[in-house]
Structures are given as C-alpha cells and as structure tokens.
Design a protein around this motif. Sequence first.
Motif, short mmCIF file in Angstrom:
data_model
loop_
_atom_site.label_atom_id
_atom_site.label_comp_id
_atom_site.label_asym_id
_atom_site.label_seq_id
_atom_site.Cartn_x
_atom_site.Cartn_y
_atom_site.Cartn_z
N GLY A 1 0.79 -1.23 0.00
CA GLY A 1 0.00 0.00 0.00
C GLY A 1 0.81 1.27 0.00
N TRP A 2 0.11 2.36 -0.21
CA TRP A 2 0.67 3.69 -0.32
C TRP A 2 1.54 4.01 0.89
N THR B 1 3.33 5.39 -8.93
CA THR B 1 3.09 4.16 -8.18
C THR B 1 4.28 3.74 -7.32
N THR C 1 -1.31 4.87 -6.00
CA THR C 1 -0.92 3.47 -5.86
C THR C 1 -1.87 2.60 -6.66
N CYS D 1 -3.01 -1.30 -7.78
CA CYS D 1 -3.01 -2.64 -7.19
C CYS D 1 -2.60 -3.64 -8.27
N SER E 1 -2.88 -2.17 -2.38
CA SER E 1 -3.43 -0.83 -2.28
C SER E 1 -4.56 -0.77 -1.27
#
Length: 167
Positions: free
Chosen positions: A48-49, A95, A110, A112, A151
């Motif tokens: 994730g971010w 990303t 971000t 996935c 994400s």
Amino acid sequence: MKRTNILATLLIAVSLMSTGCGTSDYVQSIELTATTASVGGGLYNLPGWGATLQLQVNAVYHSGKTVPVTNAVTYAVTPQNNNDLGAALLPPPNTVTINTTGMMTAVNPTECTWENLGTATAPSWVLTGSYQVIATYKGMQSQPVFVGVASAAGNNSTGACGPAAAA
C-alpha cells in the motif's frame, strides 16, 4: 653452477605460479535481494501507499567473498503486465519510486497488482502485474526481482487489495 641457478630460478617461478601470486580476485556476479521475506520465487510486495521495501545488493567475488554495494549501483524499474483492472502499470515515478540507497516506496497514485479471485472471507490472491527491478554495478547486472503492489483502494469489498491487505 649455471645449471643450479637456472634450476633454482625455474623452481621459484613454478612456486610463485602455483600459489596464485599475480592473480587478482574479480566480481563474478551481483545479487539483488530485499530485507523482507519474499512472497515467493523472488517476488516481494509493497502493501500500500507509503509502504517501503529496502533492497540490498552484494558483489560476489570469484573467491567467494561478498561485498555490500547497495549504494554504488544504479537501479532500473520496469512495469510488467497490468494492474487489477487490466490497465497497463504506470512507470516510475508513478506508483513506485526507488532512491540511490535502494529504498523502494509505493507512492500515490498506488495501483493494485493483485486481484482477489476468491471471496471476502476466503480470498485467493492472483498477481496481475509487478515491477521488475535490476541493479547494475560496474557494467554487471543482477538477476531481476519482482515487486507487487497492494493498495488501500483496491476493488474488493473491503476496499483493500493484495495478500498483505487481506491478512
């Protein structure tokens, strides 16, 4: 007497050659890994971010010794395949980013790279794409490693995607 000197010189020369004097050690290969455990088969995950992944690079010498060279390499990061919605992955610095010390970071937006083919209660994550990373040191390239990105804005019922988000 001359024969004795010639024989002695020959013996010294053979002795020096057999001990390896005059030869030097050299870099045989470059190994690229990450500090966290892989998801499997050289695949790592950024969950994730803002998530980070520290890459490490070692030069492996002919003699067997390894020397850390993480800060002396250049990195190439290439998108492979698609995100979970079927669109091509964006190239860095979208990303993901990677700095000169090998720190890879998931950044906004971000994407996935995982899709849940199971259910919310019994997820079955499948990788749809990844980022291939190769390190180069003194003209020699490492083996590639692959990094998937999860994400907090995925397409499943909880809004998250990827194995780390589902755990």
